[in-house]
Design an enzyme around this catalytic site. Structure first.
Site: not given
Ligand code: PMM
Length: 419
Positions: A354, A389
């Site tokens: 990020k 994640r």
């Molecule tokens: N970050 C992204 C997408 N979905 N879902 C959760 N629960 N937590 C997160 O921090 C999160 C998410 C950002 O996009 P990416 O899939 O490209 O990392």
């Protein structure tokens, strides 16, 4: 050499490092102290500071008086004394033993102090909780809390910031999902809509068309639970019917239809904090009290979910790093992510690749953020965060395996001696 003494260190004064009461109880035991005494003393080993909001003008002085009476203390607004404020935030400072005595005393007090005491006790028990628990999904269950678990990301999008559309083709996305499982992912998170700041929203039909073959294939193989990252109830419903177990909703189950789909589909759900929506979220990053607002918003969203019939043991929470937050704010939330454990739900942290990591590094390229993402995952895991994640599964799994072994070696993960 045993017993050797320096002139300036006749008693070897050493400040003990301990992350948990159980670590400290072990040190107390090593003085050959009476075991019963160790149990009592361990409860005095640490001050737990508990923040409370909206404490009334009448309740706050009484709370302070009762706290002082058990040897603890509480901070509240100066304006309580001259009645220039009608309510205040409070920070209670007490050992575990003092908190317990205080809660008992508050049971007999007016002005909602009984409810306040019950909330303090619930938060403390949730925060200090150790050990495995099972999050039941629609088809499969996920164990969390025994060791930090890893969620591998499969973005079936042409425009995701972190992988730039590398897995937009379903066959490549499926192969990527399999590879992440081989690397040690405990579950997969499949998404068909980029939620990066300013991304164009995707029509739910298009979103489902993108992820349908990927969800079906990976759910059919059944090797790990499948989470689907969507804000749309219709996509969630079809995904659960196609074999998904968990819904990862970055909008935090605000949509009542989404809550109904999760409840009726007997799914697990990640409730993430997001102010506004992905298209506009970076336009307003002003918070009077960042951590307090994220916490109370997650409390309100999870309360709504439970009220609508989603069992608490199917809910996970996530502060939403980078979602409507500046890089500094995301890092502040990461540094205090353990606080969220007070709500009682397993906590998910997504820091991988990020922009806050790029900000901290002074480097724009997401491909150069691997070590930074692992540092963030390690910090979160050491604060007891249950689920990480990440896009970078193999190196994260290796790093977290070492964190878990260190916690074992430090005796930081055994049951705390407090009851
Ligand atoms: N970050 C992204 C997408 N979905 N879902 C959760 N629960 N937590 C997160 O921090 C999160 C998410 C950002 O996009 P990416 O899939 O490209 O990392």
């Amino acid at each position: 050499m045993a017993g050797e003494r320096g002139e300036r260190h006749q008693f070897s004064a050493r400040v003990l490092q301990s992350r948990s009461p159980s670590e400290l109880a072990r040190e107390l035991g090593r003085t050959d102290s009476d075991p019963e005494g160790v149990g009592i003393m361990a409860q005095k080993s640490r001050i737990y500071a508990v923040r409370l909001d909206h404490v009334s003008l009448r309740a706050a002085p009484l709370l302070k008086q009762e706290a002082l009476a058990v040897g603890a203390d509480s901070a509240h607004a100066r304006g309580i004394a001259d009645h220039s404020v009608s309510e205040t935030s409070v920070v209670l400072l007490a050992t575990w033993a003092q908190h317990r005595r205080l809660v008992e005393k508050l049971e007999r007090q007016p002005f909602h102090l009984r409810t306040l005491g019950a909330e303090v006790e619930a938060a403390l028990r949730a925060y200090t909780r150790h050990g495995a628990r099972t999050v039941v999904g629609a088809h499969r269950a996920l164990v969390v809390g025994d060791r930090p678990r890893v969620m591998g990301v499969v973005n079936v999008t042409p425009d995701s910031f972190s992988d730039g559309g590398a897995f937009f083709d379903p066959d490549r996305a499926i192969a990527h999902g399999r590879a992440l499982i081989d690397e040690g992912a405990d579950l997969l998170d499949i998404g068909g809509e980029s939620t990066r700041p300013g991304a164009t929203p995707v029509d739910p039909e298009e979103e489902w068309r993108r992820i349908a073959p990927v969800v079906r294939a990976l759910a059919d193989e059944g090797r790990v639970p499948i989470s689907v990252d969507t804000r749309h109830a219709i996509v969630a419903q079809r995904a659960l019917e196609a074999g998904a177990d968990m819904i990862n909703d970055v909008s935090g189950l605000v949509d009542p239809d989404m809550r109904r789909v999760v409840r009726d589909g007997k799914a697990a759900a990640i409730v993430m904090h997001l102010r506004g929506d992905p298209a506009t979220m970076q336009q307003d990053t002003q918070y009077a009290d960042l951590r307090g607002e994220v916490f109370s918003a997650l409390a309100a969203r999870t309360d709504a979910a439970v009220r609508d019939g989603i069992p608490p043991d199917r809910i996970l929470i996530d502060p939403g790093l980078g979602f409507g937050k500046t890089p500094e704010q995301s890092l502040e939330l990461l540094a205090h992510s353990g606080e969220l454990r007070s709500l009682g739900y397993p906590v998910v942290i997504g820091a991988s690749r990020k922009s806050m990591l790029g900000w901290a590094l002074g480097a724009a390229d997401p491909a150069a953020r691997l070590e930074a993402g692992i540092a963030a995952a390690v910090i979160a895991a050491m604060d007891g965060i249950e689920l990480i994640r990440t896009h970078d599964v193999a190196p994260t799994v290796r790093a977290l395996a070492v964190v878990a072994r260190i916690a074992d070696a430090a005796h930081a993960r055994s049951e705390p001696p407090i009851r």
